[in-house]
Write an enzyme that holds these catalytic residues in place. Structure first.
Site, mmCIF file in Angstrom:
data_model
loop_
_atom_site.group_PDB
_atom_site.id
_atom_site.type_symbol
_atom_site.label_atom_id
_atom_site.label_comp_id
_atom_site.label_asym_id
_atom_site.label_seq_id
_atom_site.Cartn_x
_atom_site.Cartn_y
_atom_site.Cartn_z
ATOM 1 N N TYR A 70 31.182 11.909 27.073
ATOM 2 C CA TYR A 70 30.980 12.870 28.159
ATOM 3 C C TYR A 70 32.101 13.909 28.202
ATOM 4 O O TYR A 70 31.848 15.094 28.108
ATOM 5 C CB TYR A 70 30.855 12.155 29.509
ATOM 6 C CG TYR A 70 29.539 11.397 29.616
ATOM 7 C CD1 TYR A 70 28.413 12.017 30.138
ATOM 8 C CD2 TYR A 70 29.408 10.089 29.160
ATOM 9 C CE1 TYR A 70 27.199 11.354 30.217
ATOM 10 C CE2 TYR A 70 28.197 9.416 29.229
ATOM 11 C CZ TYR A 70 27.097 10.053 29.754
ATOM 12 O OH TYR A 70 25.889 9.394 29.815
ATOM 13 N N GLU A 111 24.536 8.610 24.211
ATOM 14 C CA GLU A 111 24.594 9.176 25.570
ATOM 15 C C GLU A 111 25.459 10.422 25.544
ATOM 16 O O GLU A 111 26.570 10.406 24.993
ATOM 17 C CB GLU A 111 25.241 8.205 26.571
ATOM 18 C CG GLU A 111 24.327 7.183 27.149
ATOM 19 C CD GLU A 111 24.996 6.356 28.235
ATOM 20 O OE1 GLU A 111 25.817 6.890 28.994
ATOM 21 O OE2 GLU A 111 24.670 5.148 28.298
ATOM 22 N N ASN A 121 28.864 6.962 23.031
ATOM 23 C CA ASN A 121 28.605 7.636 24.308
ATOM 24 C C ASN A 121 29.796 8.525 24.589
ATOM 25 O O ASN A 121 30.948 8.058 24.620
ATOM 26 C CB ASN A 121 28.485 6.628 25.456
ATOM 27 C CG ASN A 121 27.196 5.820 25.393
ATOM 28 O OD1 ASN A 121 26.348 6.027 24.516
ATOM 29 N ND2 ASN A 121 27.046 4.894 26.321
ATOM 30 N N HIS A 170 23.097 -3.801 29.331
ATOM 31 C CA HIS A 170 23.625 -2.598 29.993
ATOM 32 C C HIS A 170 24.044 -3.006 31.407
ATOM 33 O O HIS A 170 23.494 -2.538 32.402
ATOM 34 C CB HIS A 170 22.579 -1.485 29.987
ATOM 35 C CG HIS A 170 23.144 -0.105 30.212
ATOM 36 N ND1 HIS A 170 22.917 0.949 29.345
ATOM 37 C CD2 HIS A 170 23.907 0.402 31.197
ATOM 38 C CE1 HIS A 170 23.519 2.044 29.800
ATOM 39 N NE2 HIS A 170 24.126 1.736 30.918
ATOM 40 N N GLU A 198 28.741 0.136 26.146
ATOM 41 C CA GLU A 198 30.074 0.430 26.681
ATOM 42 C C GLU A 198 30.825 -0.809 27.152
ATOM 43 O O GLU A 198 31.174 -0.935 28.341
ATOM 44 C CB GLU A 198 29.988 1.447 27.824
ATOM 45 C CG GLU A 198 29.427 2.782 27.397
ATOM 46 C CD GLU A 198 29.556 3.866 28.457
ATOM 47 O OE1 GLU A 198 29.952 3.563 29.596
ATOM 48 O OE2 GLU A 198 29.258 5.036 28.138
ATOM 49 N N ARG A 250 15.981 5.019 23.957
ATOM 50 C CA ARG A 250 16.883 3.879 24.107
ATOM 51 C C ARG A 250 16.790 3.372 25.535
ATOM 52 O O ARG A 250 16.966 4.122 26.492
ATOM 53 C CB ARG A 250 18.316 4.328 23.817
ATOM 54 C CG ARG A 250 19.334 3.272 24.126
ATOM 55 C CD ARG A 250 20.727 3.851 24.210
ATOM 56 N NE ARG A 250 21.483 3.030 25.113
ATOM 57 C CZ ARG A 250 22.537 3.424 25.788
ATOM 58 N NH1 ARG A 250 22.988 4.652 25.678
ATOM 59 N NH2 ARG A 250 23.153 2.589 26.582
#
Ligand code: FCB
Length: 460
Positions: A309, A366, A307, A141, A186, A97
Site C-alpha cells: 500500500y 493487494e 500486498n 485471512h 499477511e 482471490r
C-alpha cells in the site's frame, strides 16, 4: 490517450481522457489481472448454516470496532456470491482471490466438519469456474476459530497441526478445481497487531516470537499437505511488505525503524523462503525452536504474494512493544483520504527489493485506495482519486517489470467495499460501492476504468 494508445471508455463507450491508462507494455503476455477479498470482510451469515465463531466475531462484540460494526452481515456475499461473480465477469478479471473462513468449515477449528460450510465454497468455486475466473484460495485471512484461540491459538505449538488438518480438508475437497493456494495473508500483520500491542514487557515480546514461529511452522506444514494432495498446485504465502522509514532524524528513530522493518517485512519471508530468521531475531526465536524446525518451515513455494500500500513512518517509543510507534509523515507527501502516503515509487522499490531478495515470481495480491464513507450515491461512486492511485501504481509496476522484476499478476483490493477491520464500514476500498442498508452493489468509476485497463492490456 495513454502512451500505449489506450484510453478508458465508460459503459456507453464514451472516452474518458482524464483517466489515462498506464502503459502495460512491459508486463508478460500471460499477466494475470484480478481482485481480492476475504471471508470475514464480505461473507456475513456469521451465525448461519453451522458456522462457528471466529476471533473477529468475539473482538467485534467487545466494542473495539468503530460504530460497533460487526461482520454479521458484511456484504452478505454468502447469499449474493452469484451477483459478485457476475461483477467479476463484467470487470474482465482472470482471477479472484478469496479466503475460506476456517470456522465455517470446522466450527470448532478441528474435529467435526460442517458440510453446509464446505458446500458454500463448492458453489462459489463452481460459479467462478463457469464465469472463466480462476479461484485463488487463501487458507487464512485472520478469522481463527475462537475455539482454537481458547486453546492458546497461535501461541500453542499444536496450531501447526490444527492448520495442517484444516488444509487437508480444504485440499481434498477443492483440489480437483482449485490449483492456486495461499497459506496465510499477511502473517506479519496479524502477529504484530492483532494481539493489540500494548506496553513493552518481556512476556509480551516473547509471545510475539513464539507466535511468529508457530505460524511459520503452520505455513510449512500446509505447503506439504497441498503438494501431496493437489496435483499441479501452485502455492505461496502473501506478505505485507511496506518500506519502514524513520519519521525523525534521531538515532533512536532510525533504530526503531530498522527493528520494525525486520518484523514487518522480513521475518516471515526470510524464514519461509531462505530458511533463516533475520540475524537480529534468531536468539529471540531460539527458545521456541525444536530441532528440524527451519527445514519444516522452509518448504519450496512457487511464488511470492505481495500486498503493498504505502511506506510507513516510524518513531521510537521506548515504552511500547518492540519500542516503536508511528510518527509524522514528511510534510508535503500526498496522502489518500485515510492518510496513507501515495508513493508509487516506493511500490517500484518494494517490487525490486522482493525480486532481489527472494528470486520468486511475484503476484501483487493487494494494492488499493481507501476513502471514508461519502454521503450521497453520486459522490460514493465517483472516485477519481482511486483511479489516479491505481494508474500511478500500475505504471510503477510496469517500470519495475521493464527493469527485470518478475511480476506476474496484480489484484486490486478490493472488489467490494467491505468490513475494514477496526475501521468497520467507515472506510471503503471497493471498486464497487455497497449500500449497506439495501446491500445493493453499484460499480464505481474506478470499476469501469479497471475494466478498460484489463481489456486494453489483454488486447496487446
Ligand atoms: C490489508 C488486509 C486486507 C485489507 C487491506 C486494506 O492489510 O490484508 O484485509 O484490510 O489491508
Amino acid at each position: 490517450m495513454s502512451p500505449n494508445g489506450n484510453s478508458a471508455g465508460d459503459q456507453a463507450g464514451h472516452l474518458m481522457p482524464a483517466f489515462e491508462l498506464p502503459s502495460t507494455a512491459s508486463l508478460r503476455p500471460d499477466f494475470i489481472w484480478g481482485v481480492s477479498t476475504s471471508s470475514y470482510q464480505i461473507e456475513g451469515a456469521a451465525k448461519e448454516d453451522g458456522r462457528g465463531p471466529s476471533i473477529w466475531d468475539i473482538h467485534c462484540q467487545s466494542g473495539a470496532v468503530i460504530n460497533h460494526d460487526t461482520g454479521d452481515v458484511a456484504c452478505d456475499h454468502y447469499h449474493r456470491y452469484r451477483e459478485d461473480v457476475a461483477l467479476m465477469k463484467r470487470l474482465g478479471v482472470q482471477a479472484y482471490r478469496f479466503s475460506v473462513a476456517w470456522p465455517r468449515v470446522l466450527p470448532l477449528g478441528r474435529g467435526s466438519v460442517n458440510e453446509p460450510g464446505l458446500a458454500f465454497y463448492d458453489r462459489l468455486v463452481d460459479e467462478l469456474l463457469a464465469a472463466g475466473v480462476e479461484p485463488w484460495l487463501c487458507l487464512y485471512h485472520w478469522d481463527l476459530p475462537q475455539a482454537l484461540e481458547d486453546l492458546g491459538g497461535w501461541l500453542n505449538r499444536e496450531s501447526a497441526a490444527w492448520f495442517a488438518d484444516y488444509t487437508t480438508l480444504i485440499a481434498t475437497r477443492f483440489g480437483d478445481r482449485v490449483k492456486r493456494f495461499a497459506t496465510f495473508n499477511e502473517p506479519s500483520m496479524f502477529s504484530l497487531f492483532s494481539r493489540s500491542l500494548g506496553k513493552r514487557d518481556q512476556s509480551g515480546e516473547d509471545n510475539l516470537h513464539r507466535m511468529i514461529h508457530h505460524v511459520n511452522l503452520a505455513h510449512g506444514a500446509a505447503v506439504d499437505v497441498l503438494r501431496e494432495k493437489v496435483p499441479g498446485a501452485s502455492i505461496g504465502c502473501i506478505h505485507s511488505v511496506q518500506p519502514c522509514r524513520p519519521s525523525g532524524a534521531s538515532e533512536a528513530d532510525a533504530a526503531a525503524t530498522a527493528r520494525l522493518n525486520i518484523y514487518w517485512s522480513s521475518a516471515f519471508p526470510d524464514s519461509q523462503c531462505r530458511g533463516e530468521y533475520p540475524s537480529f531475531m534468531r536468539p529471540l526465536i531460539e527458545p521456541h525452536m525444536q530441532p528440524g524446525d527451519m527445514a519444516r518451515i522452509c518448504r519450496p513455494v512457487d511464488w511470492f504474494g505481495l500486498n503493498h500500500y504505502s511506506p510507513v513512518y516510524v518513531n521510537a517509543q521506548p515504552d511500547s512493544m518492540l519500542g516503536f510507534g508511528f510518527g509524522e509523515k514528511p510534510a508535503g507527501v500526498p496522502l489518500t483520504p485515510i492518510g496513507c502516503p501515495i508513493d508509487p515509487e516506493a511500490f517500484g522499490e518494494t517490487l525490486r527489493t522482493v525480486h532481489q531478495s527472494y528470486g520468486l515470481p511475484i503476484y501483487v495480491l493487494e494494492n488499493g485506495y481507501g476513502e471514508y464513507d461519502k454521503p450521497g450515491e453520486a459522490a460514493a461512486i465517483t472516485d477519481p482519486g482511486r483511479i489516479e492511485f491505481l494508474r500511478a501504481y500500475i505504471g510503477a509496476m510496469n517500470v519495475a517489470a521493464a527493469d527485470g522484476v518478475d511480476v506476474r499478476g496484480y489484484f486490486v483490493w478490493s472488489l467490494l467495499d467491505n468490513f475494514e477491520w477496526d475501521s468497520g464500514y467507515s472506510v471503503r476500498f471497493g471498486l464497487t460501492h455497497v449500500d449497506y442498508r439495501s446491500l445493493r452493489r453499484i460499480p464505481k468509476s474506478s470499476f469501469t476504468w479497471y475494466a478498460g485497463l484489463i481489456k486494453a492490456a489483454r488486447r496487446r
